[in-house]
Design an enzyme around this catalytic site. Structure first.
Site, PDB file in Angstrom:
ATOM      1  N   ARG A  78      27.188 -23.992  20.036  1.00 50.34           N
ATOM      2  CA  ARG A  78      26.531 -24.581  21.201  1.00 50.34           C
ATOM      3  C   ARG A  78      26.497 -26.094  21.028  1.00 50.34           C
ATOM      4  O   ARG A  78      26.004 -26.596  20.027  1.00 50.34           O
ATOM      5  CB  ARG A  78      25.102 -24.041  21.361  1.00 50.34           C
ATOM      6  CG  ARG A  78      24.355 -24.712  22.502  1.00 50.34           C
ATOM      7  CD  ARG A  78      22.958 -24.173  22.702  1.00 50.34           C
ATOM      8  NE  ARG A  78      22.277 -24.953  23.729  1.00 50.34           N
ATOM      9  CZ  ARG A  78      21.103 -25.557  23.564  1.00 50.34           C
ATOM     10  NH1 ARG A  78      20.466 -25.454  22.394  1.00 50.34           N
ATOM     11  NH2 ARG A  78      20.561 -26.260  24.535  1.00 50.34           N
ATOM     12  N   HIS A 122      21.539 -32.522  27.795  1.00 54.31           N
ATOM     13  CA  HIS A 122      20.655 -32.517  26.612  1.00 54.31           C
ATOM     14  C   HIS A 122      20.077 -33.929  26.449  1.00 54.31           C
ATOM     15  O   HIS A 122      20.279 -34.600  25.449  1.00 54.31           O
ATOM     16  CB  HIS A 122      21.420 -32.097  25.361  1.00 54.31           C
ATOM     17  CG  HIS A 122      20.539 -31.572  24.252  1.00 54.31           C
ATOM     18  ND1 HIS A 122      20.686 -30.322  23.664  1.00 54.31           N
ATOM     19  CD2 HIS A 122      19.498 -32.150  23.615  1.00 54.31           C
ATOM     20  CE1 HIS A 122      19.778 -30.167  22.708  1.00 54.31           C
ATOM     21  NE2 HIS A 122      19.035 -31.226  22.661  1.00 54.31           N
ATOM     22  N   GLU A 167      15.617 -27.811  27.599  1.00 47.69           N
ATOM     23  CA  GLU A 167      14.199 -28.137  27.466  1.00 47.69           C
ATOM     24  C   GLU A 167      13.682 -29.118  28.527  1.00 47.69           C
ATOM     25  O   GLU A 167      13.294 -30.263  28.221  1.00 47.69           O
ATOM     26  CB  GLU A 167      13.909 -28.657  26.059  1.00 47.69           C
ATOM     27  CG  GLU A 167      14.251 -27.641  24.988  1.00 47.69           C
ATOM     28  CD  GLU A 167      13.698 -27.982  23.630  1.00 47.69           C
ATOM     29  OE1 GLU A 167      13.157 -29.082  23.449  1.00 47.69           O
ATOM     30  OE2 GLU A 167      13.795 -27.128  22.734  1.00 47.69           O
ATOM     31  N   ASN A 292      14.515 -21.743  22.818  1.00 47.28           N
ATOM     32  CA  ASN A 292      14.456 -22.602  21.627  1.00 47.28           C
ATOM     33  C   ASN A 292      13.108 -22.359  20.978  1.00 47.28           C
ATOM     34  O   ASN A 292      12.072 -22.701  21.564  1.00 47.28           O
ATOM     35  CB  ASN A 292      14.602 -24.087  22.017  1.00 47.28           C
ATOM     36  CG  ASN A 292      15.965 -24.417  22.576  1.00 47.28           C
ATOM     37  OD1 ASN A 292      16.853 -23.570  22.586  1.00 47.28           O
ATOM     38  ND2 ASN A 292      16.145 -25.641  23.042  1.00 47.28           N
ATOM     39  N   TYR A 294      10.579 -22.723  17.625  1.00 50.14           N
ATOM     40  CA  TYR A 294      10.314 -23.425  16.368  1.00 50.14           C
ATOM     41  C   TYR A 294       9.005 -23.009  15.715  1.00 50.14           C
ATOM     42  O   TYR A 294       8.909 -22.927  14.498  1.00 50.14           O
ATOM     43  CB  TYR A 294      10.352 -24.949  16.582  1.00 50.14           C
ATOM     44  CG  TYR A 294      11.759 -25.429  16.821  1.00 50.14           C
ATOM     45  CD1 TYR A 294      12.284 -25.539  18.107  1.00 50.14           C
ATOM     46  CD2 TYR A 294      12.599 -25.695  15.743  1.00 50.14           C
ATOM     47  CE1 TYR A 294      13.591 -25.933  18.318  1.00 50.14           C
ATOM     48  CE2 TYR A 294      13.909 -26.090  15.942  1.00 50.14           C
ATOM     49  CZ  TYR A 294      14.397 -26.201  17.235  1.00 50.14           C
ATOM     50  OH  TYR A 294      15.698 -26.585  17.444  1.00 50.14           O
ATOM     51  N   GLU A 352      18.192 -22.143  20.029  1.00 54.31           N
ATOM     52  CA  GLU A 352      17.845 -23.005  18.882  1.00 54.31           C
ATOM     53  C   GLU A 352      16.747 -22.342  18.046  1.00 54.31           C
ATOM     54  O   GLU A 352      15.775 -21.837  18.612  1.00 54.31           O
ATOM     55  CB  GLU A 352      17.325 -24.379  19.329  1.00 54.31           C
ATOM     56  CG  GLU A 352      18.345 -25.279  19.935  1.00 54.31           C
ATOM     57  CD  GLU A 352      17.752 -26.608  20.370  1.00 54.31           C
ATOM     58  OE1 GLU A 352      16.730 -27.039  19.801  1.00 54.31           O
ATOM     59  OE2 GLU A 352      18.304 -27.215  21.311  1.00 54.31           O
TER      60      GLU A 352
HETATM   61  N1  8P5 Z   1       3.494 -30.159  21.861  1.00 49.65           N
HETATM   62  N2  8P5 Z   1       4.457 -29.710  21.565  1.00 49.65           N
HETATM   63  N3  8P5 Z   1       5.401 -29.158  21.281  1.00 49.65           N
HETATM   64  C1  8P5 Z   1       6.594 -29.683  20.765  1.00 49.65           C
HETATM   65  C2  8P5 Z   1       7.698 -29.178  21.634  1.00 49.65           C
HETATM   66  C3  8P5 Z   1       8.924 -29.966  21.299  1.00 49.65           C
HETATM   67  C4  8P5 Z   1       9.844 -29.038  20.656  1.00 49.65           C
HETATM   68  N4  8P5 Z   1      11.061 -29.787  20.305  1.00 49.65           N
HETATM   69  C5  8P5 Z   1      12.152 -29.194  20.394  1.00 49.65           C
HETATM   70  O1  8P5 Z   1      12.161 -28.057  20.780  1.00 49.65           O
HETATM   71  C6  8P5 Z   1      13.411 -29.904  19.978  1.00 49.65           C
HETATM   72  C7  8P5 Z   1      14.639 -29.259  20.329  1.00 49.65           C
HETATM   73  C8  8P5 Z   1      15.778 -30.092  20.868  1.00 49.65           C
HETATM   74  O2  8P5 Z   1      16.617 -29.331  21.727  1.00 49.65           O
HETATM   75  C9  8P5 Z   1      16.654 -30.669  19.739  1.00 49.65           C
HETATM   76  O3  8P5 Z   1      17.486 -31.672  20.282  1.00 49.65           O
HETATM   77  C10 8P5 Z   1      15.771 -31.197  18.615  1.00 49.65           C
HETATM   78  O4  8P5 Z   1      16.570 -31.853  17.638  1.00 49.65           O
HETATM   79  C11 8P5 Z   1      15.049 -29.997  17.999  1.00 49.65           C
HETATM   80  C12 8P5 Z   1      14.229 -30.388  16.761  1.00 49.65           C
HETATM   81  O5  8P5 Z   1      13.159 -31.213  17.145  1.00 49.65           O
HETATM   82  C13 8P5 Z   1      14.197 -29.298  19.008  1.00 49.65           C
END
Ligand code: 8P5
Length: 447
Positions: A78, A122, A167, A292, A294, A352
């Site tokens: 991806r 993105h 996102e 996604n 985490y 993700e």
């Molecule tokens: N409040 N609160 N919550 C926090 C929500 C933010 C979550 N961040 C993501 O999901 C980003 C996604 C992104 O696609 C990638 O480009 C980033 O590198 C990753 C790692 O950071 C993840």
């Protein structure tokens, strides 16, 4: 935890990246600057003054990286397309050299039997479109659909799965409410309209694809269970508000054709009366949902936290990643089963999942990263448990193939299966790469 072969045959094992985070050379070959190029070059916006000018050098090293993917045994990769490489002004003239880079990348993937999953957006909006108002402009949905159509026509014969927008929540909230991401705005009235326009853009791209596409299209959402830090009514209500703010704000219009009622309470006068015709359009028939995942939110009532009055706090003694996010694999099972029970059990890809940890220095040509190995094993096991409980999960993508530009954190937070040396962009496998290779080869047996 799941046991045995929870993963159906045909399950997709992938890894994910995004253009601005890995490519480097953002202005090469006629490309136009993005809002992230401008934001990163604005002093004080990114840790250490880091930018995506070099990143991982993937723009020139993509064949080397495709070979690494093939060595892992990935069945899919991806990646995102930088809008400004294809349309330097965001609209109008196509930059053939920019488009050709992605044609070459897709062909290199297919030569290794790796399926491309292409994210159209993105976060790297062409700066020229930001100057016209960006996602706040109601025409942004049309700009996006026109851009998407160019890519559909150029690549749909070779691309099996498209993700419209990565996102929207981060774009609206971190970019337009909290101001910590590009374009760095802090305005609740803007943020709610930007979110609406992003969802309309997704719908317009889906409609455009429906008229000419032959494969699958979806959207990728950051979804996160919200759990109250105590059983007090105040904390339970705060967790509900944060659940609407993070999850329902997206899932409800996309799957139920309405925003959560809580949004008007959360945003007050900043929340407009959106036309029902537009919300109906957002409830578009996409083919899959990208998740996604985490972590989860551990939530306490806190009136000082705007706009939700709900604070995401650290759970005492909980294991956390270098981002401060709790390691909570059960939250992935919870999210997947909630999609089954409350949102019609749509086909889902985990687009993700991964973690940043303070990796040790390389020894003997490898990086030992035991915490990331454990994180991946636990979360893939949690995904398997959801499949065994009936979730329609089609694939899993590790975030990320490479250590890369972690937005406002710069290069300090490393998510990669491969370490990228900042001095020469050389790649070095981590133990987690070997672990993931074994998981793919055994199809997730025993997790
Ligand atoms: N409040 N609160 N919550 C926090 C929500 C933010 C979550 N961040 C993501 O999901 C980003 C996604 C992104 O696609 C990638 O480009 C980033 O590198 C990753 C790692 O950071 C993840």
């Amino acid at each position: 935890m799941s046991r045995g072969h929870a993963f159906p045959s045909g399950f997709i094992w992938g890894a994910a990246t995004s253009a601005y985070q890995v490519e480097g050379y953002p202005l090469a070959d006629g490309a136009g600057p993005s809002i992230w190029h401008r934001f990163a070059h604005t002093p004080g916006r990114v840790a250490g003054g880091a930018t995506g000018d070099l990143a991982c050098g993937h723009y020139h090293r993509f064949r080397e990286d495709v070979a690494l993917m093939a060595e892992l045994g990935l069945s899919a990769y991806r990646f995102s397309i930088a809008w400004g490489r294809v349309l330097p002004d965001g609209r109008g003239r196509v930059n053939r050299k920019g488009l050709d880079f992605y044609l070459r990348l897709v062909d290199a993937l297919l030569e290794h039997d790796i399926q491309p999953m292409v994210t159209l957006y993105h976060w790297d909006l062409p700066a020229a479109l930001q100057e016209r108002g960006g996602w706040l402009d109601p025409d942004s949905a049309v700009w996006f659909a026109d851009y998407a159509q160019i890519l559909f026509r150029a690549l749909d014969d070779r691309v099996q799965a498209w993700v419209t927008i990565n996102e929207p929540w981060v774009v609206a909230v971190l970019g337009h409410l909290e101001g910590v991401h590009a374009p760095g705005h802090r305005d609740a009235r803007e943020a709610v309209r930007v979110m609406h326009h992003l969802l309309l853009a997704h719908a317009e791209a889906c409609a455009t694809y429906g008229a000419l596409g032959r494969h699958q299209i979806g959207i990728a959402l950051n979804l996160e269970p919200q759990h109250p830090a105590s059983d007090s009514e105040a904390d339970r209500a705060a967790a509900d508000r944060r659940d609407a703010f993070i999850n329902g704000w997206l899932l409800d219009p996309l799957f139920h054709g309405r925003y959560p009622e809580a949004m008007a309470d959360i945003f007050g006068s900043a929340w407009p009366d959106f036309p029902s015709t537009e919300i109906d359009r957002i409830r578009c028939p996409a083919d899959f949902l990208g998740v996604n995942y985490y972590s989860r939110g551990w939530v306490r009532d806190d009136p000082a936290v705007q706009p939700t009055g709900a604070a995401r706090i650290e759970r005492p003694n909980a294991p956390v990643t270098a981002m401060g996010w709790e390691v909570y694999p059960r939250g992935l099972t919870e999210i997947l089963l909630r999609l089954k029970t409350q949102y019609g059990n749509p086909p889902v890809y985990i687009t993700e999942n991964g973690a940043a940890f303070e990796d040790s220095a390389p020894t003997a040509g490898r990086v030992e990263d035991p915490r990331r190995v454990a994180y991946l094993r636990e979360h893939i096991g949690a995904a398997g448990a959801a499949i065994q409980a009936g979730a329609d999960l089609r694939g899993y993508f590790v975030w990320s193939l490479l250590d890369n530009f972690e937005w406002a954190e710069g290069y300090a937070k490393r998510f990669g299966l491969f370490r990228v040396d900042p001095s020469d962009q050389s790649r070095l496998p981590k133990a987690s790469a070997e672990c993931y290779k074994d998981i793919i080869a055994s199809h997730g047996a025993g997790l």
